[in-house]
Design a protein around this motif. Structure first.
Motif, PDB file in Angstrom:
ATOM      1  N   PHE A 141       0.839  -1.201   0.000  1.00 45.80           N
ATOM      2  CA  PHE A 141       0.000   0.000   0.000  1.00 45.80           C
ATOM      3  C   PHE A 141       0.873   1.248   0.000  1.00 45.80           C
ATOM      4  CE2 PHE A 141       0.323  -1.059   4.560  1.00 45.80           C
ATOM      5  CZ  PHE A 141       0.730   0.151   5.092  1.00 45.80           C
ATOM      6  N   GLU A 142       0.322   2.318  -0.516  1.00 39.71           N
ATOM      7  CA  GLU A 142       1.056   3.573  -0.660  1.00 39.71           C
ATOM      8  C   GLU A 142       1.159   4.266   0.693  1.00 39.71           C
ATOM      9  OE1 GLU A 142       3.087   6.541  -2.965  1.00 39.71           O
ATOM     10  OE2 GLU A 142       2.613   4.420  -3.241  1.00 39.71           O
ATOM     11  N   ASP A 143       2.408   4.481   1.151  1.00 42.20           N
ATOM     12  CA  ASP A 143       2.623   5.179   2.424  1.00 42.20           C
ATOM     13  C   ASP A 143       2.054   6.595   2.360  1.00 42.20           C
ATOM     14  OD1 ASP A 143       3.861   3.084   3.689  1.00 42.20           O
ATOM     15  OD2 ASP A 143       5.887   3.686   3.107  1.00 42.20           O
ATOM     16  N   HIS A 144       1.613   7.065   3.509  1.00 43.11           N
ATOM     17  CA  HIS A 144       1.130   8.441   3.673  1.00 43.11           C
ATOM     18  C   HIS A 144      -0.142   8.721   2.875  1.00 43.11           C
ATOM     19  CE1 HIS A 144       5.014   8.820   5.510  1.00 43.11           C
ATOM     20  NE2 HIS A 144       5.647   8.690   4.369  1.00 43.11           N
ATOM     21  N   ARG A 145      -0.815   7.695   2.406  1.00 43.79           N
ATOM     22  CA  ARG A 145      -2.107   7.858   1.756  1.00 43.79           C
ATOM     23  C   ARG A 145      -3.171   7.275   2.679  1.00 43.79           C
ATOM     24  NH1 ARG A 145      -2.369  10.517  -3.413  1.00 43.79           N
ATOM     25  NH2 ARG A 145      -0.266  10.413  -4.298  1.00 43.79           N
ATOM     26  N   LEU A 146      -4.113   8.071   3.081  1.00 45.65           N
ATOM     27  CA  LEU A 146      -5.112   7.628   4.049  1.00 45.65           C
ATOM     28  C   LEU A 146      -6.029   6.564   3.443  1.00 45.65           C
ATOM     29  CD1 LEU A 146      -6.171  11.045   5.622  1.00 45.65           C
ATOM     30  CD2 LEU A 146      -4.650   9.327   6.604  1.00 45.65           C
ATOM     31  N   TRP A 147      -6.346   5.574   4.247  1.00 44.66           N
ATOM     32  CA  TRP A 147      -7.380   4.621   3.870  1.00 44.66           C
ATOM     33  C   TRP A 147      -8.729   5.299   4.126  1.00 44.66           C
ATOM     34  CZ3 TRP A 147      -6.070  -1.019   5.735  1.00 44.66           C
ATOM     35  CH2 TRP A 147      -4.746  -1.336   5.356  1.00 44.66           C
ATOM     36  N   MET A 148      -9.677   5.058   3.266  1.00 44.98           N
ATOM     37  CA  MET A 148     -10.978   5.704   3.378  1.00 44.98           C
ATOM     38  C   MET A 148     -12.073   4.662   3.630  1.00 44.98           C
ATOM     39  SD  MET A 148     -10.012   8.811   3.003  1.00 44.98           S
ATOM     40  CE  MET A 148     -11.611   9.620   2.934  1.00 44.98           C
ATOM     41  N   ASN A 149     -12.955   4.961   4.592  1.00 44.90           N
ATOM     42  CA  ASN A 149     -14.105   4.110   4.868  1.00 44.90           C
ATOM     43  C   ASN A 149     -15.280   4.602   4.021  1.00 44.90           C
ATOM     44  OD1 ASN A 149     -16.474   2.938   6.010  1.00 44.90           O
ATOM     45  ND2 ASN A 149     -15.350   2.529   7.891  1.00 44.90           N
ATOM     46  N   MET A 150     -15.764   3.743   3.125  1.00 43.28           N
ATOM     47  CA  MET A 150     -16.806   4.121   2.176  1.00 43.28           C
ATOM     48  C   MET A 150     -18.159   3.497   2.536  1.00 43.28           C
ATOM     49  SD  MET A 150     -14.787   5.917   0.368  1.00 43.28           S
ATOM     50  CE  MET A 150     -15.761   6.345  -1.072  1.00 43.28           C
ATOM     51  N   GLY A 151     -18.376   3.202   3.820  1.00 47.18           N
ATOM     52  CA  GLY A 151     -19.632   2.591   4.245  1.00 47.18           C
ATOM     53  C   GLY A 151     -19.458   1.120   4.545  1.00 47.18           C
ATOM     54  N   ARG A 152     -20.556   0.394   4.586  1.00 45.73           N
ATOM     55  CA  ARG A 152     -20.505  -1.009   4.970  1.00 45.73           C
ATOM     56  C   ARG A 152     -21.265  -1.885   3.989  1.00 45.73           C
ATOM     57  NH1 ARG A 152     -18.674  -2.781   9.460  1.00 45.73           N
ATOM     58  NH2 ARG A 152     -20.219  -4.421   9.784  1.00 45.73           N
ATOM     59  N   ALA A 153     -20.792  -3.109   3.843  1.00 44.26           N
ATOM     60  CA  ALA A 153     -21.498  -4.124   3.064  1.00 44.26           C
ATOM     61  C   ALA A 153     -22.492  -4.832   3.978  1.00 44.26           C
ATOM     62  CB  ALA A 153     -20.518  -5.128   2.477  1.00 44.26           C
ATOM     63  N   GLY A 154     -23.569  -5.325   3.414  1.00 39.97           N
ATOM     64  CA  GLY A 154     -24.542  -6.076   4.179  1.00 39.97           C
ATOM     65  C   GLY A 154     -24.239  -7.565   4.153  1.00 39.97           C
ATOM     66  N   TRP A 155     -25.013  -8.313   4.938  1.00 44.29           N
ATOM     67  CA  TRP A 155     -24.810  -9.759   5.024  1.00 44.29           C
ATOM     68  C   TRP A 155     -24.970 -10.438   3.670  1.00 44.29           C
ATOM     69  CZ3 TRP A 155     -22.881 -13.578   7.776  1.00 44.29           C
ATOM     70  CH2 TRP A 155     -23.295 -14.875   7.500  1.00 44.29           C
ATOM     71  N   ASP A 156     -25.996 -10.079   2.927  1.00 42.66           N
ATOM     72  CA  ASP A 156     -26.245 -10.741   1.648  1.00 42.66           C
ATOM     73  C   ASP A 156     -25.095 -10.518   0.671  1.00 42.66           C
ATOM     74  OD1 ASP A 156     -28.639 -11.743   2.552  1.00 42.66           O
ATOM     75  OD2 ASP A 156     -29.879 -10.214   1.583  1.00 42.66           O
ATOM     76  N   GLU A 157     -24.577  -9.298   0.628  1.00 42.33           N
ATOM     77  CA  GLU A 157     -23.447  -9.033  -0.261  1.00 42.33           C
ATOM     78  C   GLU A 157     -22.224  -9.824   0.179  1.00 42.33           C
ATOM     79  OE1 GLU A 157     -20.526  -5.462  -1.909  1.00 42.33           O
ATOM     80  OE2 GLU A 157     -22.203  -4.951  -0.603  1.00 42.33           O
ATOM     81  N   ALA A 158     -21.981  -9.846   1.489  1.00 42.94           N
ATOM     82  CA  ALA A 158     -20.829 -10.595   1.994  1.00 42.94           C
ATOM     83  C   ALA A 158     -20.956 -12.070   1.628  1.00 42.94           C
ATOM     84  CB  ALA A 158     -20.704 -10.419   3.501  1.00 42.94           C
ATOM     85  N   CYS A 159     -22.158 -12.636   1.770  1.00 45.23           N
ATOM     86  CA  CYS A 159     -22.361 -14.047   1.424  1.00 45.23           C
ATOM     87  C   CYS A 159     -22.100 -14.296  -0.059  1.00 45.23           C
ATOM     88  CB  CYS A 159     -23.779 -14.478   1.775  1.00 45.23           C
ATOM     89  SG  CYS A 159     -23.996 -14.866   3.524  1.00 45.23           S
ATOM     90  N   SER A 160     -22.428 -13.312  -0.889  1.00 47.18           N
ATOM     91  CA  SER A 160     -22.215 -13.491  -2.326  1.00 47.18           C
ATOM     92  C   SER A 160     -20.738 -13.588  -2.681  1.00 47.18           C
ATOM     93  CB  SER A 160     -22.850 -12.337  -3.100  1.00 47.18           C
ATOM     94  OG  SER A 160     -22.093 -11.144  -2.996  1.00 47.18           O
TER      95      SER A 160
END
Length: 233
Positions: free
Chosen positions: A87-106
């Motif tokens: 991963f690129e140093d000094h580049r912030l990771w961004m939280n773009m929301g959450r996946a739901g259970w159904d998507e995770a299962c897929s």
């Protein structure tokens, strides 16, 4: 000359592992579009990700099923751990929301087996792969869907609890250590003993060589359906 694969790229990952590793963490996830695993690693010897590296301006510590936007600079596979990207140093990771259970299962996979079986170590069942057979291994991360999982919590000499998951997959029994950081921290307050989880997704990871000359299988992430549906943290 660097190939197209090595070009800097920003990937959106559904986080499926935030696991203890060498004083830092191992974070990994699947790109929901390509269904490809990515493990962002640092330039440190073990590739571990420190707290300052992985914190998101919104959301803080990545949790399982968070959607993470991470800038990756170079594909750096190590033996069978082909999912590794620097991963690129000094580049912030961004939280773009959450996946739901159904998507995770897929995103769950249906491998015939969890790599090679028949090798056990102390307190484990089918939890090792002999290092001499590493050339038969093609990846190091798998996401499996299970109807039930057993959890064993036992004391350690350092005051913490040892956490292991017991389950059956493809007709084969497994007992594997759990390194999911959030799950292990919750287990410290639950006390020792055995209990069961219902329907769950498990991220199973294969480590590099240990001192016993084996590769070890770990449960690096546990997503429980019941906790997702109730919004438990």
């Amino acid at each position: 000359m660097a190939g197209v694969e090595d070009a800097m790229v920003t990937k959106l990952l559904v986080c499926l592992a935030n696991s203890y590793k060498h004083g830092g963490r191992c974070v990994a996830g699947i790109d929901p579009e390509t269904r490809t695993w990515f493990r962002p690693v640092s330039s440190r010897l073990g590739g571990e990700v420190y707290e300052r590296d992985r914190q998101c301006p919104v959301g803080g510590e990545p949790r399982l099923l968070d959607r993470l936007s991470v800038m990756l600079s170079e594909h750096c596979p190590y033996e069978f751990q082909r999912e590794n990207w620097l991963f690129e140093d000094h580049r912030l990771w961004m939280n773009m929301g959450r996946a739901g259970w159904d998507e995770a299962c897929s995103l769950a996979q249906c491998p015939e087996t969890l790599w090679l079986n028949g090798c056990d170590s102390d307190r484990g069942v089918n939890n090792c792969v002999p290092f001499a057979q590493k050339d038969e291994v093609r990846d190091s991360l798998k996401l499996i869907h299970l109807d039930e999982v057993g959890i064993k919590v036992s004391p350690r000499l350092d005051g913490w609890h040892r956490v292991r998951a017991t389950f059956q997959y493809g007709g084969i029994e497994y007992t594997l250590p759990v390194t999911d950081s959030e799950f292990v921290e919750r287990a410290q307050t639950s006390g020792t003993g055995e209990y069961g989880l219902g329907e769950s997704l498990l991220t199973v990871s294969l480590t590099g060589k240990y001192k016993d000359n084996n590769l070890h299988k770990l449960v690096a992430g546990i997503v429980e359906r019941s906790r997702q549906e109730t919004g438990a943290t």
